[in-house]
Scaffold this motif. Sequence first.
Motif, PDB file in Angstrom:
ATOM      1  N   GLU A   1       1.026  -1.031   0.126  1.00  0.00           N
ATOM      2  CA  GLU A   1      -0.054  -0.156   0.028  1.00  0.00           C
ATOM      3  C   GLU A   1       0.771   1.256  -0.116  1.00  0.00           C
ATOM      4  O   GLU A   1       0.532   2.101  -0.800  1.00  0.00           O
ATOM      5  CB  GLU A   1      -0.776   0.293   1.250  1.00  0.00           C
ATOM      6  N   PHE A   2       1.835   1.282   0.918  1.00  0.00           N
ATOM      7  CA  PHE A   2       2.546   2.523   0.973  1.00  0.00           C
ATOM      8  C   PHE A   2       3.874   2.397   0.367  1.00  0.00           C
ATOM      9  O   PHE A   2       4.772   3.667   0.212  1.00  0.00           O
ATOM     10  CB  PHE A   2       2.898   2.919   2.482  1.00  0.00           C
ATOM     11  N   LEU A   3       4.340   1.300  -0.424  1.00  0.00           N
ATOM     12  CA  LEU A   3       5.503   1.121  -0.856  1.00  0.00           C
ATOM     13  C   LEU A   3       6.619   1.523  -0.243  1.00  0.00           C
ATOM     14  O   LEU A   3       7.705   2.266  -0.796  1.00  0.00           O
ATOM     15  CB  LEU A   3       5.187   2.137  -2.260  1.00  0.00           C
ATOM     16  N   LEU A   4       6.951   1.314   1.003  1.00  0.00           N
ATOM     17  CA  LEU A   4       8.226   1.512   1.860  1.00  0.00           C
ATOM     18  C   LEU A   4       9.337   0.761   1.678  1.00  0.00           C
ATOM     19  O   LEU A   4      10.524   1.064   2.083  1.00  0.00           O
ATOM     20  CB  LEU A   4       7.687   1.512   3.222  1.00  0.00           C
ATOM     21  N   GLY A   5       9.095  -0.452   1.353  1.00  0.00           N
ATOM     22  CA  GLY A   5      10.388  -1.433   0.884  1.00  0.00           C
ATOM     23  C   GLY A   5      10.639  -1.788   2.218  1.00  0.00           C
ATOM     24  O   GLY A   5      12.086  -2.157   2.358  1.00  0.00           O
ATOM     25  N   PHE A   6       9.919  -1.988   3.195  1.00  0.00           N
ATOM     26  CA  PHE A   6      10.588  -2.515   4.441  1.00  0.00           C
ATOM     27  C   PHE A   6      10.727  -4.106   4.364  1.00  0.00           C
ATOM     28  O   PHE A   6       9.598  -4.834   3.752  1.00  0.00           O
ATOM     29  CB  PHE A   6       9.542  -2.366   5.590  1.00  0.00           C
ATOM     30  N   SER A   7      11.435  -4.857   5.128  1.00  0.00           N
ATOM     31  CA  SER A   7      11.481  -6.274   5.067  1.00  0.00           C
ATOM     32  C   SER A   7      11.376  -6.730   6.772  1.00  0.00           C
ATOM     33  O   SER A   7      11.425  -5.836   7.532  1.00  0.00           O
ATOM     34  CB  SER A   7      13.054  -6.591   4.451  1.00  0.00           C
ATOM     35  N   GLU A   8      11.109  -8.016   6.655  1.00  0.00           N
ATOM     36  CA  GLU A   8      10.929  -8.380   8.181  1.00  0.00           C
ATOM     37  C   GLU A   8      12.207  -8.301   8.961  1.00  0.00           C
ATOM     38  O   GLU A   8      12.208  -7.849  10.096  1.00  0.00           O
ATOM     39  CB  GLU A   8      10.921  -9.908   8.015  1.00  0.00           C
ATOM     40  N   MET A   9      13.620  -8.218   8.187  1.00  0.00           N
ATOM     41  CA  MET A   9      14.810  -8.155   8.896  1.00  0.00           C
ATOM     42  C   MET A   9      15.157  -6.465   9.444  1.00  0.00           C
ATOM     43  O   MET A   9      15.779  -6.431  10.169  1.00  0.00           O
ATOM     44  CB  MET A   9      15.951  -8.459   8.076  1.00  0.00           C
ATOM     45  N   ASP A  10      14.450  -5.770   8.739  1.00  0.00           N
ATOM     46  CA  ASP A  10      14.426  -4.293   9.085  1.00  0.00           C
ATOM     47  C   ASP A  10      13.602  -4.056  10.258  1.00  0.00           C
ATOM     48  O   ASP A  10      13.722  -3.002  10.937  1.00  0.00           O
ATOM     49  CB  ASP A  10      13.659  -3.356   8.048  1.00  0.00           C
TER      50      ASP A  10
END
Length: 151
Positions: free
Chosen positions: A18-27
């Motif tokens: 939705e927000f296209l933030l590019g977060f991963s679980e590891m972040d």
Amino acid sequence: MNDQKEVKDFVLNIQNNEFLLGFSEMDQPDLIDIAHFYRDGGFWTAKSKSEIVGTIGLQKIDAHNAVLRKMFVKKELRGRELSIAQRLFDTLFEDAKMKGFQTIWLDTPAVATASHQFYERNGFVQSDKQNLPNGYVFPDKNSKIYKLTVK
């Protein structure tokens, strides 16, 4: 926490699709072990027909400061009609008062303008990273910082 995987998938979907933030679980170490990460604060979910439709977390930084994290509501269920976000926030706020926190901090993506309005309506004021308490991990993904004095 029994809903660990469902919470992780729910949050990552909103952040990235939705927000296209590019977060991963590891972040986000809180998504790896929710029960441990929020053990001195709290983590709540809202469910509809056993499906997670909202989340919110309270992370303790020190005796006086806590961080509001992972406040998300399913897109189709947002708004004042069902008040899912407000009910989640009210639960977190009452818990923060009970635990004696004096300030609740949060960071939120600059693109999440509806979130900014929600936080401001609930008494949060914008701050900057120079004011953050020691121990606050700021992801700095073009985010705004807010704080709320707990009374």
